[in-house]
Design an enzyme around this catalytic site. Structure first.
Site, mmCIF file in Angstrom:
data_model
loop_
_atom_site.group_PDB
_atom_site.id
_atom_site.type_symbol
_atom_site.label_atom_id
_atom_site.label_comp_id
_atom_site.label_asym_id
_atom_site.label_seq_id
_atom_site.Cartn_x
_atom_site.Cartn_y
_atom_site.Cartn_z
ATOM 1 N N LEU A 166 0.848 -1.208 0.000
ATOM 2 C CA LEU A 166 0.000 0.000 0.000
ATOM 3 C C LEU A 166 0.881 1.256 0.000
ATOM 4 C CD1 LEU A 166 -2.944 0.695 -0.101
ATOM 5 C CD2 LEU A 166 -3.031 0.622 2.387
ATOM 6 N N HIS A 167 1.537 1.511 -1.101
ATOM 7 C CA HIS A 167 2.411 2.676 -1.234
ATOM 8 C C HIS A 167 1.574 3.884 -1.676
ATOM 9 C CE1 HIS A 167 2.669 2.394 -5.739
ATOM 10 N NE2 HIS A 167 2.165 1.231 -5.423
ATOM 11 N N ALA A 168 2.242 4.990 -1.943
ATOM 12 C CA ALA A 168 1.505 6.250 -2.152
ATOM 13 C C ALA A 168 0.534 6.198 -3.327
ATOM 14 C CB ALA A 168 2.496 7.403 -2.320
ATOM 15 N N GLU A 206 -1.054 -2.363 -11.233
ATOM 16 C CA GLU A 206 0.415 -2.325 -11.347
ATOM 17 C C GLU A 206 0.904 -3.617 -12.004
ATOM 18 O OE1 GLU A 206 1.787 -1.806 -7.356
ATOM 19 O OE2 GLU A 206 0.750 0.107 -7.143
#
Lengths: 89, 140
Positions: A14-16, A87
């Protein structure tokens, strides 16, 4: 009230950018939405809150939804996470 | 009527554009308009003179909205902040210093709030984002 667990499978967790996409989804619904990880519970409509979870790939998130459109919100959230936030693998 | 706050970033060269670039990456799938009404002007620290004020003033007049505006700048006392302050005073716009990514994220995601509430939210959120994430040394 929906109370379910979802596992993160995208490589970066859960990155930016992932958090930004999640907020874009949760923000479309009126239902209250909370996500928990590692004993920390945050408002899933807050990107800053989601980032503080620092949830990595493989993390199991607890998702709580409460509101008239909770089912639609849950479907949208699971779709986004299942698609690994669009992604590459 | 659109109640979204217009955000003006006035920073040193490279700072605002880097923040803006990161916001564009974070909100790549922007469906809720977070990146609208978000403007940037970068000012060299050694820039001065009437032309600078004139250019800044001209830039302001090109903005869509001038009623609900929050100015975000990086370093108090530096040229970008001083310029922003000079012009913001004339328009009655609040100015916040210490711009960083958490501050911008807070400002962008709470822009629908009344201006006074937005300012409190941005300051509190930015302060909350500054803390020790890892402390390897034991101190008494």
């Amino acid at each position: 009230m929906i109370n379910q667990e979802i596992q993160l499978s995208n490589r970066l967790g859960l990155h930016a950018r992932a958090a930004g996409k999640l907020v874009n989804v949760t923000g479309r619904f009126s239902a209250d939405c909370w996500i928990s990880f590692n004993n920390r519970r945050v408002n899933a409509k807050s990107i800053m809150g989601l980032l503080t979870l620092a949830a990595p790939c493989g993390a199991t998130l607890k998702v709580e939804l409460d509101g008239s459109d909770e089912q639609a919100a849950y479907t949208a959230i699971t779709e986004l996470i299942d698609q690994r936030f669009e992604e590459p693998e | 009527m659109d109640q979204t706050c217009t955000l003006l970033m006035v920073t040193h060269p490279g700072i605002g554009s880097a923040l803006l670039h990161q916001m564009q990456r974070i909100f790549a799938a922007d469906t809720t308009g977070q990146l609208t009404k978000l403007y940037l002007m970068e000012i060299d620290d050694d820039a001065f003179g009437a032309k600078l004020d004139e250019d800044f003033n001209h830039w302001i007049t090109t903005l869509d909205e001038t009623n609900k505006v929050l100015v975000l700048t990086d370093l108090e006392g530096a040229t970008p902040a001083s310029l922003a302050l000079r012009h913001a005073r004339r328009h009655g716009w609040p100015v916040l210093t210490g711009l960083n990514l958490p501050m911008l994220l807070k400002a962008v995601t709470h822009r629908h709030l009344e201006l006074s509430k937005l300012i409190i939210k941005v300051i509190e959120g930015t302060q909350d984002a500054i803390h020790i994430l890892y402390e390897p040394y034991q101190t008494d």
